[in-house]
Design a protein around this motif. Structure first.
Motif, PDB file in Angstrom:
ATOM      1  N   THR A   5       0.851  -1.191   0.000  1.00 50.11           N
ATOM      2  CA  THR A   5       0.000   0.000   0.000  1.00 50.11           C
ATOM      3  C   THR A   5       0.886   1.240   0.000  1.00 50.11           C
ATOM      4  O   THR A   5       2.064   1.188   0.389  1.00 50.11           O
ATOM      5  N   LEU A   6       0.297   2.339  -0.409  1.00 50.63           N
ATOM      6  CA  LEU A   6       1.027   3.603  -0.407  1.00 50.63           C
ATOM      7  C   LEU A   6       1.411   4.005   1.019  1.00 50.63           C
ATOM      8  O   LEU A   6       2.528   4.480   1.246  1.00 50.63           O
ATOM      9  N   ILE A  25       2.217  -1.940  -5.325  1.00 50.58           N
ATOM     10  CA  ILE A  25       1.254  -0.940  -4.840  1.00 50.58           C
ATOM     11  C   ILE A  25       0.262  -0.611  -5.957  1.00 50.58           C
ATOM     12  O   ILE A  25       0.559   0.156  -6.861  1.00 50.58           O
ATOM     13  N   SER A  26      -0.918  -1.193  -5.871  1.00 51.66           N
ATOM     14  CA  SER A  26      -1.911  -1.001  -6.933  1.00 51.66           C
ATOM     15  C   SER A  26      -2.388   0.442  -7.023  1.00 51.66           C
ATOM     16  O   SER A  26      -2.778   0.901  -8.090  1.00 51.66           O
ATOM     17  N   GLU A  27      -2.340   1.175  -5.915  1.00 49.37           N
ATOM     18  CA  GLU A  27      -2.803   2.567  -5.894  1.00 49.37           C
ATOM     19  C   GLU A  27      -2.060   3.457  -6.888  1.00 49.37           C
ATOM     20  O   GLU A  27      -2.622   4.447  -7.359  1.00 49.37           O
ATOM     21  N   ILE A  28      -0.829   3.145  -7.213  1.00 45.07           N
ATOM     22  CA  ILE A  28      -0.063   4.004  -8.120  1.00 45.07           C
ATOM     23  C   ILE A  28       0.007   3.453  -9.540  1.00 45.07           C
ATOM     24  O   ILE A  28       0.545   4.104 -10.417  1.00 45.07           O
ATOM     25  N   ARG A  29      -0.547   2.267  -9.766  1.00 48.33           N
ATOM     26  CA  ARG A  29      -0.511   1.675 -11.106  1.00 48.33           C
ATOM     27  C   ARG A  29      -1.762   1.976 -11.916  1.00 48.33           C
ATOM     28  O   ARG A  29      -1.834   1.658 -13.087  1.00 48.33           O
ATOM     29  N   GLY A  30      -2.746   2.569 -11.310  1.00 53.45           N
ATOM     30  CA  GLY A  30      -4.033   2.754 -11.960  1.00 53.45           C
ATOM     31  C   GLY A  30      -4.164   4.047 -12.736  1.00 53.45           C
ATOM     32  O   GLY A  30      -3.243   4.852 -12.839  1.00 53.45           O
ATOM     33  N   ALA A  46      -7.707  12.991 -17.592  1.00 50.21           N
ATOM     34  CA  ALA A  46      -7.092  11.697 -17.301  1.00 50.21           C
ATOM     35  C   ALA A  46      -6.178  11.855 -16.096  1.00 50.21           C
ATOM     36  O   ALA A  46      -5.321  12.736 -16.065  1.00 50.21           O
ATOM     37  N   LEU A  47      -6.374  11.004 -15.088  1.00 49.69           N
ATOM     38  CA  LEU A  47      -5.522  10.977 -13.903  1.00 49.69           C
ATOM     39  C   LEU A  47      -4.714   9.686 -13.960  1.00 49.69           C
ATOM     40  O   LEU A  47      -5.275   8.596 -13.865  1.00 49.69           O
ATOM     41  N   LEU A  48      -3.423   9.822 -14.174  1.00 52.11           N
ATOM     42  CA  LEU A  48      -2.557   8.659 -14.361  1.00 52.11           C
ATOM     43  C   LEU A  48      -1.680   8.458 -13.133  1.00 52.11           C
ATOM     44  O   LEU A  48      -1.021   9.387 -12.671  1.00 52.11           O
ATOM     45  N   GLY A  49      -1.657   7.229 -12.622  1.00 51.09           N
ATOM     46  CA  GLY A  49      -0.795   6.904 -11.488  1.00 51.09           C
ATOM     47  C   GLY A  49       0.663   6.888 -11.906  1.00 51.09           C
ATOM     48  O   GLY A  49       0.996   6.584 -13.051  1.00 51.09           O
TER      49      GLY A  49
END
Length: 98
Positions: free
Chosen positions: A17-18, A60-65, A73-76
Motif C-alpha cells: 500500500t502507499l 502498490i496497486s494505488e499508483i498503477r491505476g 485523465a488521472l494517471l498513477g
C-alpha cells in the motif's frame, strides 16, 4: 509488507500500500524507492550508486491505476506502458496509447 535482506547490510522492503511505502521510506531515509529498476541497475552496475536499502513500489496497486474523470485523465505514477496499450485505456485516450 515484507522485508528481505539479500546481502549483509542491505534490505529490500516490498510494501503493498502507499501508506506502507511512506512508512518504509520514513523509517529508512536513505532507502531508494524503485519501480522498474532500469535506471537504478544502470547506476548500480556502473558503481555510481550503492543503496543500503530499497523500497519496491511494484506491488502498490494505488499508483498503477488510472481514471478518466470530468474530462481529465488521472494517471498513477506506476502506470506502465503496457497497461496504456490495453483496449479499455486506448478507447478513452487513443493518442497516449499509440
Amino acid at each position: 509488507m515484507t522485508t528481505h535482506a539479500p546481502q549483509a547490510g542491505q534490505s529490500v522492503t516490498l510494501p503493498t500500500t502507499l501508506d506502507e511505502a511512506v512508512a518504509a521510506l520514513t523509517a529508512l531515509p536513505t532507502a531508494v524507492p524503485v519501480a522498474g529498476g532500469t535506471d537504478l541497475m544502470a547506476a548500480v552496475n556502473s558503481g555510481q550508486l550503492r543503496p543500503s536499502a530499497l523500497v519496491g513500489l511494484g506491488r502498490i496497486s494505488e499508483i498503477r491505476g488510472w481514471q478518466y474523470q470530468d474530462g481529465h485523465a488521472l494517471l498513477g505514477a506506476g502506470l506502465t506502458h503496457a497497461r496504456m496499450g490495453r483496449p479499455d485505456f486506448a478507447a478513452l485516450i487513443p493518442a497516449l496509447a499509440a
